[in-house]
Design a protein around this motif. Structure first.
Motif, short mmCIF file in Angstrom:
data_model
loop_
_atom_site.label_atom_id
_atom_site.label_comp_id
_atom_site.label_asym_id
_atom_site.label_seq_id
_atom_site.Cartn_x
_atom_site.Cartn_y
_atom_site.Cartn_z
N GLN A 22 -20.54 -58.51 -93.83
CA GLN A 22 -19.95 -58.88 -92.53
C GLN A 22 -19.41 -57.65 -91.81
OE1 GLN A 22 -17.15 -62.04 -93.38
NE2 GLN A 22 -18.75 -63.43 -94.10
N GLN A 23 -18.79 -56.77 -92.57
CA GLN A 23 -18.26 -55.55 -91.93
C GLN A 23 -19.39 -54.68 -91.40
OE1 GLN A 23 -15.84 -54.15 -95.18
NE2 GLN A 23 -13.96 -55.00 -94.31
N ALA A 24 -20.52 -54.70 -92.09
CA ALA A 24 -21.67 -53.91 -91.61
C ALA A 24 -22.16 -54.45 -90.27
CB ALA A 24 -22.80 -53.96 -92.65
N VAL A 25 -22.18 -55.78 -90.13
CA VAL A 25 -22.63 -56.37 -88.86
C VAL A 25 -21.62 -56.07 -87.75
CG1 VAL A 25 -23.26 -58.49 -87.66
CG2 VAL A 25 -23.96 -58.16 -90.02
N VAL A 26 -20.33 -56.15 -88.08
CA VAL A 26 -19.31 -55.79 -87.08
C VAL A 26 -19.53 -54.34 -86.63
CG1 VAL A 26 -16.86 -55.34 -86.74
CG2 VAL A 26 -17.58 -57.47 -87.84
N ALA A 27 -19.77 -53.46 -87.59
CA ALA A 27 -19.99 -52.04 -87.25
C ALA A 27 -21.23 -51.88 -86.38
CB ALA A 27 -20.13 -51.22 -88.53
N LEU A 28 -22.29 -52.59 -86.73
CA LEU A 28 -23.53 -52.52 -85.95
C LEU A 28 -23.29 -52.99 -84.52
CD1 LEU A 28 -26.62 -52.39 -85.53
CD2 LEU A 28 -26.77 -54.65 -86.62
N ARG A 29 -22.59 -54.11 -84.37
CA ARG A 29 -22.35 -54.65 -83.03
C ARG A 29 -21.42 -53.74 -82.23
NH1 ARG A 29 -20.22 -58.90 -81.78
NH2 ARG A 29 -21.54 -59.26 -80.00
N GLN A 87 -27.35 -60.24 -83.67
CA GLN A 87 -26.75 -61.56 -83.53
C GLN A 87 -27.25 -62.50 -84.64
OE1 GLN A 87 -24.29 -62.30 -81.74
NE2 GLN A 87 -24.27 -64.49 -81.28
N GLU A 88 -28.54 -62.39 -84.98
CA GLU A 88 -29.05 -63.22 -86.08
C GLU A 88 -28.44 -62.77 -87.41
OE1 GLU A 88 -33.08 -64.47 -86.31
OE2 GLU A 88 -33.52 -63.99 -84.22
N MET A 89 -28.25 -61.46 -87.57
CA MET A 89 -27.62 -60.95 -88.80
C MET A 89 -26.19 -61.44 -88.94
SD MET A 89 -29.04 -57.02 -88.82
CE MET A 89 -27.93 -56.44 -90.10
N LEU A 90 -25.51 -61.58 -87.81
CA LEU A 90 -24.12 -62.09 -87.84
C LEU A 90 -24.09 -63.47 -88.51
CD1 LEU A 90 -21.63 -62.04 -84.85
CD2 LEU A 90 -22.00 -64.13 -86.13
N TRP A 91 -25.02 -64.34 -88.09
CA TRP A 91 -25.00 -65.69 -88.65
C TRP A 91 -25.44 -65.70 -90.10
CZ3 TRP A 91 -21.86 -68.42 -86.17
CH2 TRP A 91 -21.74 -68.31 -84.79
N THR A 92 -26.32 -64.77 -90.47
CA THR A 92 -26.70 -64.66 -91.88
C THR A 92 -25.49 -64.23 -92.71
OG1 THR A 92 -28.96 -64.07 -91.29
CG2 THR A 92 -28.25 -63.52 -93.52
N ALA A 93 -24.77 -63.24 -92.19
CA ALA A 93 -23.64 -62.67 -92.94
C ALA A 93 -22.53 -63.71 -93.16
CB ALA A 93 -23.09 -61.45 -92.22
N VAL A 94 -22.27 -64.55 -92.16
CA VAL A 94 -21.25 -65.59 -92.37
C VAL A 94 -21.86 -66.82 -93.03
CG1 VAL A 94 -19.79 -64.83 -90.45
CG2 VAL A 94 -21.47 -66.63 -90.06
N LEU B 37 -31.96 -53.92 -93.72
CA LEU B 37 -31.84 -52.99 -94.85
C LEU B 37 -30.65 -52.05 -94.66
CD1 LEU B 37 -35.57 -52.09 -95.59
CD2 LEU B 37 -33.95 -53.17 -97.14
N ALA B 38 -30.42 -51.63 -93.40
CA ALA B 38 -29.25 -50.78 -93.14
C ALA B 38 -27.97 -51.53 -93.51
CB ALA B 38 -29.22 -50.37 -91.67
N GLY B 39 -27.94 -52.84 -93.20
CA GLY B 39 -26.79 -53.65 -93.57
C GLY B 39 -26.62 -53.73 -95.08
N GLU B 40 -27.74 -53.92 -95.78
CA GLU B 40 -27.66 -53.99 -97.25
C GLU B 40 -27.25 -52.64 -97.85
OE1 GLU B 40 -27.80 -56.85 -98.93
OE2 GLU B 40 -27.96 -57.73 -96.94
N LEU B 41 -27.65 -51.55 -97.17
CA LEU B 41 -27.23 -50.22 -97.64
C LEU B 41 -25.71 -50.08 -97.52
CD1 LEU B 41 -28.63 -47.72 -98.75
CD2 LEU B 41 -28.78 -46.82 -96.42
N CYS B 42 -25.16 -50.63 -96.44
CA CYS B 42 -23.69 -50.61 -96.29
C CYS B 42 -23.03 -51.37 -97.44
CB CYS B 42 -23.28 -51.24 -94.96
SG CYS B 42 -23.70 -50.27 -93.52
N VAL B 43 -23.64 -52.51 -97.82
CA VAL B 43 -23.10 -53.29 -98.94
C VAL B 43 -23.15 -52.43 -100.21
CG1 VAL B 43 -23.46 -55.34 -100.38
CG2 VAL B 43 -23.80 -55.48 -97.90
N ALA B 44 -24.27 -51.75 -100.43
CA ALA B 44 -24.41 -50.91 -101.64
C ALA B 44 -23.40 -49.75 -101.62
CB ALA B 44 -25.83 -50.38 -101.73
N PHE B 45 -23.23 -49.12 -100.45
CA PHE B 45 -22.25 -48.03 -100.35
C PHE B 45 -20.84 -48.53 -100.69
CE2 PHE B 45 -24.84 -45.33 -97.13
CZ PHE B 45 -25.48 -44.68 -98.18
#
Lengths: 379, 110
Positions: A22-29, A87-94, B37-45
């Protein structure tokens, strides 16, 4: 009471990996919004519009032509693809913890909604005819939409709305102290004479975060929330019970509210105006007037999207959400005079105000009005 | 419910069409997968960082000092070789370049 990121028993259980995702998606957005979104107008001028002119021999003129010209820019196309994907990743993450926790959340709903000492109530109406567009569309790409309802213990719509909404806000730069109801309460209390409502109604209460906030802030008031999604309302009800605040939730249409005349002295809505059709919005304003007691206040807050202040190119740029984020009434709300709806409903003095955000950049748009103390317009 | 079951259940919920932005549907899908994959890399980090902190605690030191530790020359050479092997795996299609065989199409039928 904090509205965003509040801990309660209805939240899905998250693992450290869920939180990281979830934090990764927040960072991306945040990167997309703060570093790339602002470049779109430049790409329109330097890539899209010149390519359109090269193909047609003239500048784009209509809404559709400007939109087509935007998509002639490869950089804009890439931003659009990334933003949709985010936006699709956001819903996947939650969604992962929500699906994984569905049995636990159903059990929590059962426990909280049947507790003998519960403070509030839930009134569902299985016969409610829902506004077709909202019922059939996954607004904001929320999986299954606002009216997702797969059984009498399904609370997923509420869990999606609350957890996805938090991530959406954080991705726009909002902090955990941000709160739309908090902005409204601050504005209401700063008025001459303040505000001491005895009966409060929130229309379009979704997962009930603001409704619970009003109940906590005005402990002497009776607080009601209405929405058309049963899954949202089950979640909202159990959430309020978990937080120990009394709220009465009802499944109703915003334009057809089944309360007696003059039932409330404060009626609010938050980010609802852009989610409903013009006809429903105008009916809701008429209901607002009917339901307010003389001297009562109304405040409808929403995003600061007023297209009459934008050029055509700016307006088209802001219309991305219609097609790519499933916002069917985004342009309807942005282009129409929503303040005039309150005037037409009977309010003599309607104000448009900006509510500064509590923990985020910028402010919200709101229309506010008071029903005259001597009004005899109740219908 | 396995993690794969969760993803399958989640994927069954969304409705409606998906609008695309890029000229090529395949490119759009590849961009979307890269972003995921970039998101999953963040999870791994994040996991690595938590592990570093746990190891540092076990050693009675600071995570920052643990992270700053340099590999000795022999270990550095092993890591370099491993990095090269990984890059080779990523670039397999480029390294193993072959003449293209056209896919079936109307044009190929004449």
């Amino acid at each position: 009471m904090r509205v965003r990121d509040t801990r309660h028993d209805m939240l899905p259980k998250t693992t450290p990996d869920d939180v990281s995702r979830q934090q990764a998606v927040v960072a991306l957005r945040r990167v997309l919004n703060s570093k790339l979104y602002g470049r779109n107008s430049v790409y329109y001028e330097t890539e899209g519009a010149p390519q359109f002119a090269a193909a047609t021999g003239r500048a784009p003129q209509s809404f559709g032509e400007v939109e087509a010209a935007y998509f002639m820019s490869p950089h804009y196309r890439m931003w659009s693809a990334l933003n949709r994907s985010a936006q699709e990743m956001l819903w996947t993450a939650v969604g992962i913890p929500i699906v994984r926790s569905s049995e636990e959340m159903a059990a929590a709903y059962e426990r909280l909604s049947t507790a003998p000492d519960r403070l509030g109530a839930l009134h569902l109406n299985g016969d409610l005819v829902k506004e077709a567009t909202i019922d059939r569309v996954d607004v904001h790409l929320q999986p299954g939409g606002y009216t997702l309802d797969r059984g009498d213990h399904d609370v997923a719509a509420g869990a999606f709305y609350e957890t996805g909404g938090n991530m959406y806000s954080f991705g726009l730069g909002g902090g955990k102290g941000d709160s739309k109801s908090g902005c409204a309460i601050r504005w209401l209390e700063a008025r001459a004479g303040g505000v001491q409502p005895r009966r409060i109604l929130e229309i379009g209460c979704s997962a009930g975060a603001a409704t619970a906030h009003y109940a906590a802030h005005f402990p002497d008031a009776e607080v009601h929330g209405v929405d058309m999604g049963a899954g949202l309302l089950r979640y909202a009800h159990a959430r309020a019970e978990s937080l120990g605040v009394p709220v009465i939730f009802h499944q109703m249409d915003a334009g057809d509210l089944k309360f007696p005349d003059q039932s409330f002295d404060l009626i609010v809505s938050h980010n609802l105006l852009h989610e409903i059709s013009g006809n429903t919005r105008r009916a809701m304003m008429r209901e607002t007037f009917r339901l307010l007691a003389p001297g009562g206040l109304t405040l409808h807050q929403d995003v600061p999207l007023r297209l009459e202040t934008n050029s055509l190119v700016e307006a088209v740029g802001k219309a991305w959400d219609v097609r790519f984020n499933n916002e069917p009434y985004w342009l309807t709300y942005g282009a129409e005079n929503v303040a005039a709806d309150l005037t037409a409903a009977g309010f003599p003095d309607v104000k448009e105000v900006t509510l500064p955000k509590l923990d985020a950049p910028g402010g919200w748009y709101a229309i506010v009005a008071e029903k005259p103390a001597s009004s005899d317009h109740a219908s | 419910m396995t993690s794969a079951d969760v993803m399958a259940a989640l994927a069954a919920l969304p409705r409606g069409e998906r609008p695309y932005s890029l000229d090529s549907l395949e490119a759009e899908m590849a961009v979307s997968m890269s972003l995921a994959l970039a998101g999953e890399l963040c999870v791994a980090f994040d996991r690595i960082r938590r592990l570093e902190e746990a190891v540092a605690r076990l050693e009675g030191g600071e995570a920052e000092a643990f992270r700053a530790r340099q590999a000795d020359p022999e270990e550095a050479a092993i890591r370099q070789a491993e990095a090269e092997a990984m890059i080779a795996r990523v670039l397999r299609l480029v390294l193993d370049a072959r003449p293209a065989l056209p896919r079936p199409s109307l044009a190929a039928l004449g």
